[in-house]
Design an enzyme around this catalytic site. Sequence first.
Site, PDB file in Angstrom:
ATOM      1  N   CYS A   1      10.780  -0.674  -1.307  1.00 55.82           N
ATOM      2  CA  CYS A   1       9.454  -1.187  -1.248  1.00 55.82           C
ATOM      3  C   CYS A   1       9.271  -1.735   0.256  1.00 55.82           C
ATOM      4  O   CYS A   1       8.098  -1.881   0.817  1.00 55.82           O
ATOM      5  CB  CYS A   1       8.999  -1.926  -2.131  1.00 55.82           C
ATOM      6  SG  CYS A   1       9.290  -1.307  -3.922  1.00 55.82           S
TER       7      CYS A   1
ATOM      8  N   HIS B   1       3.268  -9.243   0.617  1.00 54.97           N
ATOM      9  CA  HIS B   1       3.739  -8.329  -0.030  1.00 54.97           C
ATOM     10  C   HIS B   1       2.967  -8.422  -1.623  1.00 54.97           C
ATOM     11  O   HIS B   1       2.642  -7.102  -2.025  1.00 54.97           O
ATOM     12  CB  HIS B   1       5.205  -8.221  -0.457  1.00 54.97           C
ATOM     13  CG  HIS B   1       5.632  -7.215  -0.883  1.00 54.97           C
ATOM     14  ND1 HIS B   1       5.565  -5.884  -0.678  1.00 54.97           N
ATOM     15  CD2 HIS B   1       6.564  -7.196  -2.155  1.00 54.97           C
ATOM     16  CE1 HIS B   1       6.254  -4.990  -1.367  1.00 54.97           C
ATOM     17  NE2 HIS B   1       6.640  -5.846  -2.451  1.00 54.97           N
TER      18      HIS B   1
ATOM     19  N   HIS C   1       0.812  -0.487  -6.156  1.00 51.49           N
ATOM     20  CA  HIS C   1       1.961  -0.728  -4.988  1.00 51.49           C
ATOM     21  C   HIS C   1       2.527   0.587  -4.681  1.00 51.49           C
ATOM     22  O   HIS C   1       2.936   1.491  -5.620  1.00 51.49           O
ATOM     23  CB  HIS C   1       3.026  -1.315  -5.904  1.00 51.49           C
ATOM     24  CG  HIS C   1       4.505  -1.820  -5.001  1.00 51.49           C
ATOM     25  ND1 HIS C   1       4.394  -1.514  -3.716  1.00 51.49           N
ATOM     26  CD2 HIS C   1       5.383  -2.485  -5.441  1.00 51.49           C
ATOM     27  CE1 HIS C   1       5.439  -1.700  -3.182  1.00 51.49           C
ATOM     28  NE2 HIS C   1       6.102  -2.366  -3.994  1.00 51.49           N
TER      29      HIS C   1
END
Lengths: 269, 393, 84
Positions: free
Chosen positions: B157, B287, B322
């Site tokens: 990620c 994040h 996400h």
Amino acid sequence: MGLYVSNITSDSQVVTDVKVLVPDAGVRRRMSRVIRMAVSTAVECVGGIEGIDGLDAIITATGYGCLADSERFLRNVISDKEDLLNPTPFIQSTFNTVGGQIALLRHNHCYNMTYVNRIHSFEDALLDAFMRAEDGEGGRMLVGAFDERTDSQYEIMKRMGLWRKHDCGEGSVFVLLTSQKEDSSIAEVLEIDFPSDSIGEQDIAQRYGCSDDDVILYNVCCTMEIYPTISASVFAQAVEKIKKGASKVLVYNEMWGMTPTVVILGCIV
Amino acid sequence: MRTAVTGLGIVSASGIGVYENLEALRNGRSGISDFPRILETSNMLPVGEILLINEELAAVAGIGAGKNLSRTALLGIIAVKEALKDAALPDGLRVGLVSSTSVGGMDLTEHFFAEFMNDSSSGRLRDVVMHDCCASTEAIAAYCGIKGYRTTVSTACSSAANAIMIGDRLIRHGILDCVVAGGADALSAFTLNGFKSLRILDDKRCRPFDQTRAGLNLGEGAGYIVLQREALLDKVPYCFLKGYANRNDAHHQTASSEEGNGAFLAMSDALSKAGISPDQVDYVNVHGTGTGNNDLSEGKALKRLFGDKIPYFSSTKGYTGHALAAAGGIEAVYSALAIKYGQVWPNIHFSEPVSELQLVPQTSLLEGADVACVVSNSFGFGGNCSSIVFAKD
Amino acid sequence: MEQIIQELKEHLIEELNLEEITPEDIDAEAPLFGDGLGLDSIDALEIILILEKNYGVKLSNSAEAKPVFYSVKTLAEYIVNNRK
């Protein structure tokens, strides 16, 4: 400032038992075959697990990553109809698993990068190390490549006609690089180039200033078994040639329809 | 020498293109749907899905029928084309591409593998040729006319943030004049089931930095920025890329350390590389996935770095879900837009601060602010933690 | 109960790849996480699957479920009490 090879290890040269290289059984038990192979090669290359402590960068390269775990999870998704799936193969399937595992073994917080650019992955990782060295951020850098062979991959690529001249291989190669010349330095990385087109055999020597004494290694000629990051293993052969007295060795990497890469190694002067 | 950001390209659940995304951010409008409509799955979980099938995405990308590109490549092509058009680069520059993805062509591989599993001579090969990560990069380069050096990274990620860092280095070292950098990832049954097996998918809308947060919503998309050598600028850029750092949390394969060590190191190193002190930071695009572990760890790191003077911060995962490797690219675009328009994007679905943190994100649109410096965070499995610093000058 | 404990030990060794550990090595009352067998959060997820696949017993990964994960014995007790 430059880029110097301090040590290089291929998976076939790993003689120490994985239980010695990775003493923690808790860490070992989840490692798939390719992770075991790559992490063992990495640890052997840095001279044992404590060698990870002094690393300033961990840069890995892989064409296809942890294929067996990816396949296992995909198989489970389909056959178990998306229900009650074991998370472990999914976690292990990510491309940066090997780089992350090496850092985790000794809780090393340094720069950690993974290149997944098919046959260019290893050269891209080398270029990263080269730029870090030039920026004065080099220190000791571990650069490694790995790819595993699976039955499905073999079968699929066979249907694509990719095993006519070569067989499907696998392997891992890790190289310890430093930005300063040290007593342990065995070769220097002089150049990493990404030409936009194929270079004919007759033109390579002239283009890169090679003399008759210099050695040119072609990845597709150096081995019968190939895999995406095979050029890392040819790079290891080049280091051997330097050790045996060659002053300059060029690795020409071109296959599978991709543009070539050129890496030039020189002896320590 | 500075590196300027001169072009932006984005496709996310919040919209196709910068304009649609900007409208969504300004209106606090989430792009997350209650369940997947395009992805074939039995998991009725909320996702940040782009509601166009591959053939429709190909049409948006201006690609003729029958090319059979992976969804990741299609999303990447749409975003990169927009970014290049936006940058309107002068002729003669050496332009490269640093792309990133975590699933590559998995959407096509899934179709192939279902047949291949039963009979190894079946399954269409054209559905598996785009499996590896590099294939999407090559397709993006080919369809967008990028001929210089290109590479692909995959650090879960944090991927796109790392792609941006490498892009800057390539410019600084004179290898390229201009780099399109970012990431693309499509939704796939592989990743949706993967995160489900980790039991970190919320069955409601994700609530980053909220006490009641119960996991993330998976998303898809692509986000790319055009980086350009300052000396070659012929227009006013969005902002400059001032600093960045990539550090490893080295705590656990998937979980973040309780004290947010990797996050703290990434943010503080990025700021020192930029020559910017923490009190000069105006906005942090965190994040903030909405998992219990990430937000607590990242929140601790924010407190360690900024003390009691926490800048405005928000997670934009509530808009897009996400999007894994693409997240850092999408959020780099959002960060550049925050600087250009002097706005801070609201953290939607927030109501109650995390008890251990007592941190309150920006929950309404902040306008007319002087957003001179933004930190964008991207963290991933394998302990990969990356932070990027953008500044007005 | 004893039989479930024995089965559970075998499942743990198999599913969690506990190298060089035999069922006899596992103390049914010793902690599974932290100092004991040294299991982590990923193992907890695998244990949830062992219970659900083999015994049809559902267990969440919440804070309330924490005492159940303490040892092989607490897991076995949970199975006995919640089995249909």
